[in-house]
Design a protein around this motif. Structure first.
Motif, PDB file in Angstrom:
ATOM      1  N   ILE A   7       0.636  -1.126   0.076  1.00  0.00           N
ATOM      2  CA  ILE A   7       0.479  -0.193  -0.022  1.00  0.00           C
ATOM      3  C   ILE A   7       0.657   1.371  -0.249  1.00  0.00           C
ATOM      4  N   GLY A  10       2.018   2.278  -3.270  1.00  0.00           N
ATOM      5  CA  GLY A  10       1.137   3.195  -4.275  1.00  0.00           C
ATOM      6  C   GLY A  10       1.246   4.153  -3.781  1.00  0.00           C
ATOM      7  N   ILE A  13       4.194   5.997  -5.501  1.00  0.00           N
ATOM      8  CA  ILE A  13       4.378   5.976  -6.871  1.00  0.00           C
ATOM      9  C   ILE A  13       3.549   7.041  -7.120  1.00  0.00           C
ATOM     10  N   ILE A 189      -5.789   7.878 -13.316  1.00  0.00           N
ATOM     11  CA  ILE A 189      -5.661   6.091 -14.109  1.00  0.00           C
ATOM     12  C   ILE A 189      -4.951   5.243 -12.531  1.00  0.00           C
ATOM     13  N   PHE A 190      -3.658   5.691 -12.402  1.00  0.00           N
ATOM     14  CA  PHE A 190      -3.256   5.072 -11.285  1.00  0.00           C
ATOM     15  C   PHE A 190      -4.031   5.071 -10.172  1.00  0.00           C
ATOM     16  N   ILE A 193      -6.613   2.156 -10.437  1.00  0.00           N
ATOM     17  CA  ILE A 193      -5.954   0.977 -10.640  1.00  0.00           C
ATOM     18  C   ILE A 193      -5.684   0.729  -9.418  1.00  0.00           C
ATOM     19  N   PHE A 194      -5.182   1.255  -8.217  1.00  0.00           N
ATOM     20  CA  PHE A 194      -4.480   0.877  -7.417  1.00  0.00           C
ATOM     21  C   PHE A 194      -6.121   0.868  -6.190  1.00  0.00           C
ATOM     22  N   PHE A 196      -8.663   0.060  -7.322  1.00  0.00           N
ATOM     23  CA  PHE A 196      -9.170  -1.665  -8.339  1.00  0.00           C
ATOM     24  C   PHE A 196      -8.398  -2.915  -6.912  1.00  0.00           C
ATOM     25  N   LEU A 197      -7.207  -2.762  -7.268  1.00  0.00           N
ATOM     26  CA  LEU A 197      -6.196  -3.397  -7.132  1.00  0.00           C
ATOM     27  C   LEU A 197      -6.877  -4.169  -5.311  1.00  0.00           C
ATOM     28  N   VAL A 198      -6.716  -2.958  -4.367  1.00  0.00           N
ATOM     29  CA  VAL A 198      -7.132  -2.772  -3.034  1.00  0.00           C
ATOM     30  C   VAL A 198      -8.108  -3.736  -2.692  1.00  0.00           C
ATOM     31  N   LEU A 200      -9.466  -5.638  -4.896  1.00  0.00           N
ATOM     32  CA  LEU A 200      -9.776  -7.033  -5.324  1.00  0.00           C
ATOM     33  C   LEU A 200      -8.512  -7.859  -4.706  1.00  0.00           C
TER      34      LEU A 200
END
Lengths: 249, 479
Positions: A7, A10, A13, A189-190, A193-194, A196-198, A200
């Protein structure tokens, strides 16, 4: 890799993208500032000096006409003052040679002006030259035009360079704003995505573990939650599984 | 569909792009040009975007065909997107549309450009422009699969999706070995051409960028006048040789390089490809001799370069073919549509399908003569099943329909028919230059914005062999 570093990575970044874009924009903006200063120092100073020289030359030409009319004192006074102005402006131009080829133009002005000055430095009023317009047009005026043309060349060179620098500034301004635009789009965008991944790989497994424990407690259904990742969540799931197995004994 | 798995593999593609962006940035740094920051910043974005899902998402043991397919198509689109960023950041002639056009043209190895003054672009950016050709030439996925140690079944699914179905016949090895062979031939040809061009007098930068563009059959040159800039017969000869080689199936090239030279000349497709090029060059030379070039040697020299450049879908130029007589122009248009062999880096309909097309016609005529005959199409002794034959013919028909529709759309924007048709055919075939406003010595800058978007669609359709992109937009209906 554990959840915390993932995390943190993320957010790092996101921060890096914005920081670098910000840093780059600041760098480009400060460069624009430097370029504007250079534009004023290098080109505008020379253009201003060239204008002063032209003005001085015009005054000298008028003064010569006064001498031809016999007004010696008035003419000489204007010539002295205009010559001073010319020399002062010429010194500014000579000390401000910043463009390739500019030195040649400055030297041409010096040579042409010295020739011109030799012509009007001699006595005119009260001599045979007084009232001699033919002499004026054949010698004085052509020499005057030569100096003026040399000064104009210097002004044109600096004008062109100023335009080129200004055009480059447009490109620099583009380069100062675009990283920001790209950073904003990339960060957006990041972030999607971030999240979404967190959702999921972090939130969803927690929900599944909670639901698995709940099902076990309510219906006695065996705890069978599989976690794809090898982080704290998979350890948590296997700990819960062990706990349930032990409680069954 | 597991989107996080797709993200992980797209991340790897971004890391591949980042490595080439870094090399381009290093070139910019040593050249002290204005491309440094745009390239470095894009490299950073690509690295961050690529590394994050790679670290965050665990690897999968298997992927479905649908996932593999999505990874392949998305990789192309994402690469084109990241490829346009340094152009947009640098500015100049690169508006958002122009940057997208240049990037898509690079990755799809089309070689059409919007730049009116290429030599004004910093060297680092020019290197990136050529690198997009090289990455896209062999296929982005093939590149990644060759670099990564092993991706097991995933590699197989991705490889199958990436390569042209027609090319597979020439590779009878396991996926990993096939990829190694492709990369061996690809890198080997690039190195050989670079050395040959340097021997002919090109500097290292020009030799590398031109080799990237030749082997990928791309066509981007760092010079405004393309290869005409050098006025050198040895350079033209080297490029002609490597253009021809790059248009041949890499599997066959490997077999040939391994010592079996006969295999190359036994192949019907290769014979057809080389024969067509030879006939094309001869006809063009006869046509332009006297009218354009008084000397036979010049007529052959320029005809050979132009026909082979277009016939392999490379798109380099040594002369303005806009000035050629109509017959020679139509000849070039034919090669713009057909191009070279499948399994190479070439685009277009491909020679393999042309061979199948003629076989199908022959078969149909025989069927008319003998209605009850049971006929089987064979190429090099291998029976071609009806599905493959139908798919090839349908592909040709669909290809022509798309070129026609694209021409119609461009004409609607007020562009003349020759420009519109040749631009559509050249972008669809990943060839590069066309005729009229988009001729060999001009560029695509005069095409309207919407037209440029349509043409980039053509480039992607051509590169992904039509069905690839169409299926991507119909993913929901794929159960």
């Amino acid at each position: 890799m554990g959840l915390r570093p993932k995390i943190l990575l993320g957010f790092l970044i996101l921060a890096t993208m914005l920081l670098v874009a910000g840093g780059w924009s600041i760098y480009e903006l400060s460069n624009i500032g430097i370029s504007v200063q250079r534009l004023l120092d290098d080109n505008y100073k020379s253009i201003d000096a060239a204008k002063s020289m032209t003005e001085a030359l015009e005054r000298e030409d008028s003064a010569i006409l006064l001498l031809l009319l016999g007004k010696r004192d008035e003419g000489r006074e204007i010539l002295r003052s205009a010559d001073n102005s010319f020399e002062k402006a010429f010194e500014t131009a000579r000390n401000n040679v910043t463009i390739s080829g500019e030195q040649g133009y400055v030297e041409a002005i010096r040579i042409n002006y010295d020739t011109y000055k030799k012509l009007w430095a001699q006595n005119i009023a009260g001599t045979a030259k007084e009232g001699d317009l033919n002499w004026y047009f054949s010698d004085i005026h052509s020499s005057f035009l030569n100096v003026k043309s040399a000064v104009k060349k210097l002004m044109d060179l600096n004008d062109k360079t100023m335009y080129k620098t200004a055009s480059n500034l447009e490109g620099r301004a583009h380069r100062a704003t675009m990283p920001g635009v790209i950073a904003i789009i990339s960060a957006f965008i990041f972030a999607v995505i971030f999240s979404f991944l967190v959702n999921l790989l972090v939130v969803s497994p927690i929900i599944r573990i909670t639901s698995g424990i709940h099902d076990y407690l309510e219906t006695g259904k065996s705890f069978n939650v599989k976690i794809e990742t090898t982080d704290e969540l998979s350890h948590l799931a296997s700990s819960v599984r062990s706990l349930i197995e032990r409680s069954k004994l | 569909m597991r989107y996080h798995i797709i993200l992980r593999y797209i991340g790897i593609i971004l890391l591949l792009n980042a490595s080439f962006l870094f090399v381009s940035a290093v070139i910019s740094f040593f050249n002290n040009d204005s491309g440094l920051f745009p390239l470095l910043y894009t490299c950073l974005i690509a690295t961050l975007f690529g590394a994050f899902p790679f670290i965050f998402v665990p690897s999968a043991e298997e992927i479905s065909n649908k996932e593999g397919f999505t990874i392949v198509v998305t990789s192309w689109l994402i690469s084109c997107l990241i490829g346009m960023v340094p152009y947009v950041l640098w500015g100049g002639e690169f508006t958002a549309t122009n940057a997208w056009f240049e990037s898509v043209s690079g990755f799809t190895t089309t070689g059409s450009s919007i730049l009116t003054d290429i030599e004004n672009v910093p060297l680092g950016l020019l290197f990136w422009r050529s690198a997009t050709h090289w990455i896209g030439g062999v296929g982005i996925i093939i590149f990644v699969l060759s670099v990564l140690p092993s991706m097991g079944k995933i590699g197989m699914v991705l490889y199958r999706t990436e390569t042209s179905p027609l090319a597979a016949a020439n590779f009878r090895y396991r996926t990993k070995k096939t990829i190694r062979i492709i990369m061996f031939v690809y890198v080997g040809l690039t190195i050989l051409e670079t050395i040959a061009l340097m021997v002919c007098g090109m500097n290292v930068f020009d030799a590398v960028t031109h080799s990237f563009a030749t082997i990928a059959t791309g066509g981007f040159s760092p010079k405004n006048a393309s290869i005409a800039h050098y006025h050198s017969m040895p350079i033209e000869t080297v490029i002609i040789i490597f253009m021809i080689l790059s248009g041949i199936n890499f599997g066959l090239l490997f077999v040939t390089l391994s010592g079996n030279i006969r295999a190359l000349f036994k192949s019907t497709v290769v014979k057809f490809y080389l024969g067509m090029l030879a006939v094309g060059v001869a006809l063009a030379a006869v046509n332009i001799h006297g009218t354009i070039y008084p000397l036979w040697v010049d007529a052959f020299r320029y005809a050979a370069f132009q026909i082979i450049s277009i016939g392999t879908s490379t798109g380099f130029a040594t002369t303005d073919s806009n000035l050629w007589p109509p017959f020679a122009q139509v000849l070039i248009l034919f090669f713009t549509l057909q191009c070279a062999c499948s399994g190479s880096t070439s685009g277009g309909i491909k020679t393999d399908r042309s061979v199948l097309f003629w076989h199908a016609i022959k078969q149909r005529i025989t069927k008319f003569q003998h209605p009850h005959a049971v006929l089987k199409t064979k190429v090099d002794g291998v029976a071609i099943d009806d599905d493959t034959l139908d798919a090839s013919l349908l592909f040709i028909a669909l290809y022509i329909v798309i070129v026609f529709l694209s021409t119609l759309a461009i004409c609607f924007m007020g562009i003349d028919i020759m420009t519109a048709f040749s631009a559509s055919a050249a972008t669809m075939g990943n060839v590069g230059p066309g005729f009229g406003l988009v001729g060999t010595v001009s560029n695509f800058s005069q095409i309207p914005e919407l037209g440029k978007w349509i043409l980039t669609g053509d480039m992607l359709l051509g590169r992904l062999e039509i069905y690839g992109l169409l299926l991507f937009f119909l993913l929901k209906s794929w159960k």
